[in-house]
Structure formats: structure tokens, C-alpha cells
Design an enzyme around this catalytic site. Structure first.
Site, PDB file in Angstrom:
ATOM      1  CG  HIS A   1      49.449  47.941  39.340  1.00 36.15           C
ATOM      2  ND1 HIS A   1      49.815  46.685  38.907  1.00 36.15           N
ATOM      3  CD2 HIS A   1      50.579  48.680  39.321  1.00 36.15           C
ATOM      4  CE1 HIS A   1      51.114  46.669  38.647  1.00 36.15           C
ATOM      5  NE2 HIS A   1      51.595  47.860  38.901  1.00 36.15           N
TER       6      HIS A   1
ATOM      7  CG  HIS B   1      46.967  44.807  45.126  1.00 39.22           C
ATOM      8  ND1 HIS B   1      47.748  45.300  46.138  1.00 39.22           N
ATOM      9  CD2 HIS B   1      47.570  45.170  43.965  1.00 39.22           C
ATOM     10  CE1 HIS B   1      48.784  45.957  45.616  1.00 39.22           C
ATOM     11  NE2 HIS B   1      48.699  45.871  44.294  1.00 39.22           N
TER      12      HIS B   1
END
Length: 323
Positions: free
Chosen positions: A204, A285
Site C-alpha cells: 500500500h 504495517h
């Protein structure tokens, strides 16, 4: 002091035999052609600053800090997500981020077709802009979709010791070819299994940076009109000399009124990509996963937008935005 190079007709000398003429000055090699201008450095600096800002928000805000985080999901537990944007299934993540390259492609196409600075018809500028987009797209495809098998993100995870949970049992590995192991690991997340043990580059972060930076670099010539913003890109000429080149004035700017046709949509998409990058930095993340996503994106941007400045043969093919 720099001197302006003139051809016999009084016009600026061409950068190369295959490039349109622009404002070009020989200049001392005070800065490498491979380095960004001050404006470009500020623009690129937004990305690491955004990752830092997101991490600070997630660390200092009590609601964010106290929400359970799942390393396997690489996000907060959906039942305890601190905000709507912290949920993987939020509408913006599902319909914008996961389809981000499609949005970037549409925005780029609008700019390519509508901005008068490319000229009319199938011009060299328009062809070179399409080639730059194609190289960036190929890099995105290799990193996130396919690279002679699993994409580079999956290969990197496997290379650093990662496996699908089903393959952690030695008996499950018996009789499996290397190809089968790779394919099973690449499909692990899609099958709802845990993806553990390796380093997972943030796809992403990579997508949102490379997509928005593509749009920014391509539209900058339509936005920078002041001399201090337009000048400063250094290049190496065919004869080895270092020169400074500016955005070339296009016919529609002769009346000093720049045309913004085709610009609002790519700018809108780029700004929204930045917002989703901030959300990703805050809620998804680990820091190192986000940092490697940044590095992989910057590698592509340097290849397309900075390498051509120092290598005339590459510049003759890819060109430079606004020149």
C-alpha cells in the site's frame, strides 16, 4: 556565471538531436544531475515525513496506542479499530487504495489527453509521457502482481524466511517442487491463511507513493510558472557538459495565462493518495515494512525522472516532463 546557449537563429540550442528545444544554460556542476531540485526535494520529502507523522500519531494518541494490533493481519483488530480508517474493509481502502493504480491511470490519461502543453495530436512530448507512465506501470506490475511467477513483494517475503502457515509443517513440504512452494505461499493471503516469518514490504505504501508521485511529477510543468520554481533541473548533454534546463513555454502560455486543462483530476487523486498514505502510516504495517515500501517506490521514481537527466540516451527515449 552561467551563459545561455544560442543556435544560429537566436533560439535556445536543442538539448539533444531528438528533444524539443527549451531554455538551457551551461552551468557549473554544483549539484549532480541525478539529484532533485529544491522543489522536487520538498515534494519527495513529503513522503517520509508522512510516514513519520503517521507513526507518531499511532504512538502518541491513546486511542490508537491502546487498540490491539495484529501482526498477522498487519492492522488493528477490526473489533477494536480506533477509527473507521483503521479497518481494512473501509470503503476508501476497498474502492480506492486496492484499485489505486486504476485511479492513477485514469487521472494520468485525463492529463495526457487534455493538457495543451503536450501539443496537438501524437506529439513527441505525449509519446514520451506515455513511455514514462509505462515504465512506472511495469515496475508496479513486477512488484505487486507478477515477476516471472510471484511478484517481488512475495519473493522478498519468501527470501527473508517467510512461509504460509500450512507449509510450516515439514510433512507438508515433502514432495513439493520449488514452484509449488512459491505458488502456495503467494496465494496464502488470498486463501485466508497466515503469512508469517518473513519481511513483507508494504504494498500500500509503495502504491500510494509511486501513484501520487507519478501524477505530481507529470503535472508540475503545468503548475510551476515562477522562474525560481521552473529552473534548476541539471542535465548532462551529449558532449558531456552539465547544463540547467527549465520548463519549456508552450504556445498557450504566450499571453502569460497558463492553461490548467486536465490538471484538477490528477491533483485531486494525488492529494487523496497522500491522505490514504497517512492513514496507512498510522494504522497498518510495521515501520520497517513501510520504510521498504518507500524505498522500492523511490527506486522507480529515480529511474524514470532522474536517471534520464544524467544519461542522454535514456533521456532521448523517456524525455523530461515539460521539456
Amino acid at each position: 556565471m552561467s551563459t545561455r546557449r544560442k543556435a544560429a537563429n537566436g533560439q535556445p540550442a536543442p538539448l539533444t538531436a531528438t528533444m524539443p528545444s527549451g531554455t538551457i544554460r551551461t552551468t557549473p556542476a554544483a549539484r549532480s544531475p541525478f539529484f532533485p531540485t529544491r522543489l522536487e526535494a520538498l515534494l519527495l520529502g513529503i513522503y517520509p515525513a508522512t510516514l513519520v507523522l503517521g507513526s507518531v500519531l499511532s504512538t502518541l494518541t491513546p486511542a490508537f496506542r491502546n487498540a490491539p494490533y495484529s501482526p498477522d493481519l498487519q492492522s488493528h483488530d477490526p473489533a477494536f479499530a480506533p477509527t473507521y480508517f483503521a479497518k481494512k474493509k473501509n470503503i476508501f481502502n476497498v474502492w480506492f487504495v486496492k484499485k489505486g493504480w486504476g485511479w492513477a491511470t485514469i487521472a494520468f490519461a485525463v492529463f495526457l489527453l487534455m493538457w495543451p502543453g503536450f501539443g496537438k495530436g501524437l506529439t513527441t512530448k505525449r509519446i514520451q509521457a506515455t513511455l514514462r507512465y509505462s515504465v512506472i506501470t511495469l515496475w508496479w506490475f513486477f512488484v505487486t502482481q507478477w515477476f516471472f511467477g510471484p511478484p517481488l513483494v512475495d519473493r522478498g517475503f519468501l527470501f527473508t524466511g517467510g512461509q504460509c502457515e500450512k507449509l510450516q509443517d515439514p510433512s507438508a513440504m515433502e514432495g513439493m517442487s520449488d514452484t509449488r512452494v512459491y505458488l502456495t505461499a503467494a496465494a496464502c493471503k488470498r486463501a485466508g491463511r497466515k503469512w508469517t516469518g518473513g519481511h513483507d514490504i508494504s504494498g500500500h505504501v509503495f502504491l500510494l507513493i509511486i501513484g501520487s508521485a507519478l501524477l505530481w511529477f507529470e503535472t508540475l510543468p503545468a503548475l510551476t510558472r515562477f522562474e525560481g520554481l521552473r529552473d534548476g533541473r541539471r542535465i548532462i548533454l551529449d558532449d558531456g557538459k552539465v547544463a540547467s534546463v527549465a520548463v519549456e513555454k508552450s504556445p498557450e502560455s504566450e499571453n502569460d495565462e497558463p492553461t490548467r486543462q486536465g490538471v484538477p483530476m490528477p491533483l485531486g487523486v494525488a492529494v487523496f493518495m497522500w491522505w490514504m498514505l497517512l492513514m496507512t502510516a498510522a494504522f497498518f504495517h510495521t515501520w520497517f515494512e513501510k520504510f521498504t515500501g518507500l524505498l522500492v517506490a523511490f527506486a522507480a521514481l529515480w529511474t524514470v525522472y532522474f536517471l534520464p537527466r544524467g544519461v542522454p540516451a535514456v533521456r532521448a527515449v523517456l524525455g523530461m516532463p515539460g521539456v
